[in-house]
Design an enzyme around this catalytic site. Sequence first.
Site, mmCIF file in Angstrom:
data_model
loop_
_atom_site.group_PDB
_atom_site.id
_atom_site.type_symbol
_atom_site.label_atom_id
_atom_site.label_comp_id
_atom_site.label_asym_id
_atom_site.label_seq_id
_atom_site.Cartn_x
_atom_site.Cartn_y
_atom_site.Cartn_z
ATOM 1 N N HIS A 60 1.175 -1.174 -0.103
ATOM 2 C CA HIS A 60 0.152 -0.125 0.216
ATOM 3 C C HIS A 60 0.563 1.506 -0.222
ATOM 4 O O HIS A 60 1.992 1.626 0.139
ATOM 5 C CB HIS A 60 -0.843 0.124 1.176
ATOM 6 C CG HIS A 60 -0.081 0.314 2.276
ATOM 7 N ND1 HIS A 60 0.730 -1.149 3.070
ATOM 8 C CD2 HIS A 60 0.023 1.039 3.555
ATOM 9 C CE1 HIS A 60 0.692 -0.293 4.364
ATOM 10 N NE2 HIS A 60 0.421 0.610 4.382
ATOM 11 N N HIS A 62 1.520 3.983 1.778
ATOM 12 C CA HIS A 62 1.872 4.247 3.161
ATOM 13 C C HIS A 62 3.927 4.241 3.246
ATOM 14 O O HIS A 62 4.339 3.684 2.877
ATOM 15 C CB HIS A 62 1.471 3.730 4.687
ATOM 16 C CG HIS A 62 0.185 4.283 4.627
ATOM 17 N ND1 HIS A 62 -0.789 3.565 5.343
ATOM 18 C CD2 HIS A 62 -0.519 5.208 4.225
ATOM 19 C CE1 HIS A 62 -2.122 4.418 5.410
ATOM 20 N NE2 HIS A 62 -1.669 4.616 4.758
ATOM 21 N N ASP A 64 5.833 4.276 4.915
ATOM 22 C CA ASP A 64 6.713 3.101 5.798
ATOM 23 C C ASP A 64 6.762 1.588 4.500
ATOM 24 O O ASP A 64 7.289 1.032 5.148
ATOM 25 C CB ASP A 64 6.871 2.641 6.861
ATOM 26 C CG ASP A 64 4.766 2.788 7.392
ATOM 27 O OD1 ASP A 64 4.312 3.431 6.668
ATOM 28 O OD2 ASP A 64 4.753 1.584 7.975
ATOM 29 N N HIS A 65 6.243 1.899 3.885
ATOM 30 C CA HIS A 65 6.292 0.452 2.678
ATOM 31 C C HIS A 65 6.694 0.786 1.437
ATOM 32 O O HIS A 65 6.506 -0.122 0.692
ATOM 33 C CB HIS A 65 5.062 0.033 2.797
ATOM 34 C CG HIS A 65 4.216 -0.477 4.515
ATOM 35 N ND1 HIS A 65 4.129 -1.416 4.437
ATOM 36 C CD2 HIS A 65 4.155 0.253 5.362
ATOM 37 C CE1 HIS A 65 3.627 -1.896 5.162
ATOM 38 N NE2 HIS A 65 3.437 -0.517 6.504
ATOM 39 N N HIS A 140 -7.755 -1.885 5.570
ATOM 40 C CA HIS A 140 -6.527 -0.533 5.824
ATOM 41 C C HIS A 140 -7.700 0.711 6.118
ATOM 42 O O HIS A 140 -8.015 1.136 5.540
ATOM 43 C CB HIS A 140 -4.962 -0.554 5.401
ATOM 44 C CG HIS A 140 -4.360 0.235 6.633
ATOM 45 N ND1 HIS A 140 -4.666 0.552 7.984
ATOM 46 C CD2 HIS A 140 -3.094 1.129 6.040
ATOM 47 C CE1 HIS A 140 -3.430 0.891 8.510
ATOM 48 N NE2 HIS A 140 -2.152 1.524 7.039
ATOM 49 N N ASP A 210 -0.024 -4.216 6.720
ATOM 50 C CA ASP A 210 -2.169 -3.073 7.809
ATOM 51 C C ASP A 210 -2.297 -3.375 7.141
ATOM 52 O O ASP A 210 -2.931 -3.457 6.315
ATOM 53 C CB ASP A 210 -0.656 -1.738 7.411
ATOM 54 C CG ASP A 210 0.368 -1.726 7.290
ATOM 55 O OD1 ASP A 210 1.084 -2.431 7.768
ATOM 56 O OD2 ASP A 210 1.377 -0.577 8.233
ATOM 57 N N HIS A 268 5.625 -5.252 11.984
ATOM 58 C CA HIS A 268 5.276 -4.124 12.026
ATOM 59 C C HIS A 268 5.088 -3.252 13.601
ATOM 60 O O HIS A 268 4.085 -3.075 13.642
ATOM 61 C CB HIS A 268 3.692 -4.210 11.022
ATOM 62 C CG HIS A 268 3.376 -3.159 10.704
ATOM 63 N ND1 HIS A 268 2.737 -1.482 11.490
ATOM 64 C CD2 HIS A 268 3.707 -1.594 9.443
ATOM 65 C CE1 HIS A 268 2.756 -1.137 10.878
ATOM 66 N NE2 HIS A 268 3.315 -0.828 9.507
#
Length: 301
Positions: A60, A62, A64-65, A140, A210, A268
């Site tokens: 996805h 976000h 941090d990914h 999410h 997530d 995570h």
Amino acid sequence: MKLTIIGCNAATPTTTGNPTAQVLEVNNQMVLIDCGEGTQTALRKNKIRFSRINHIFISHLHGDHFYGLIGLISTFSLLKREKDLHIFGPKGLKEIILLQLKLSKSWTNFKLLFHELESKASETILTHEKFLVQSIPLKHRVYTNGFLFKEQPKERKLLIHKALEYNIDKVYYKGIKKGKDVVLEDGTIIPNRELTEDPPKVKSYAFCSDTMYTESIVPIIQGANALYHESTFLEQHSELAKLTKHTTAVEAAHIAKKANVGLLILGHFSTRYPDYNMFKNEAISVFENTEIAKDERVFEF
């Protein structure tokens, strides 16, 4: 299958942990799953050759990914990569990456092949000669998928002593491994089951990034050899998990139990917790075969 944890932290990196990234080796093929900041440095530390990565899967959008993706692509160019790079991820990922390349005038000298995902239903997104990849729709705050990696079925194992006993010519061996019977010169039919053994069972690995607790994924990941499931919070912060659409370690364990997986790997982790073993301690009350992801940790299954 061999899984190397590149990063296991939630949104913020620490001196000992990177945001989410993993490398999965399946039938001698390597794929990168998510690409948080610091991924390429961690790949170096784990002695993973960049040239072996031809498929990248982003769960996805976000940061941090996927914030490490543009840096990794740029490094591939500096290393004179020529092989195509396939990138699977949500719609919008292509636009983000191409804009970064455009504004920095850093076009690649290899093909970037984006496979953007939009479906809210599970679908097969890659059929490779060595493995299959199926999407796992998650819940999410933004459109998110997990990924189920399955080995392609192997050929049946030829029983050489049986083939010699029936004086079967080697020219038929390939067909026998594919499940064919053999007809001898006198017309006798030798069933394949007498000449072969079943191949090893197909292995599978489920990556669930997530997500809030959702049992809709259970049928998709049923019986997987290993399941990575996010566990951002402990039970004492379960309300915060619901608010942010994340999962607790205990909830992840319930998913593992319902799906009858072989191994649960938790990751995570929120950096609010001083000891990540706390996640394992809570989860094993529900699902005993639980481990925690740590940067540079390797799992084989």
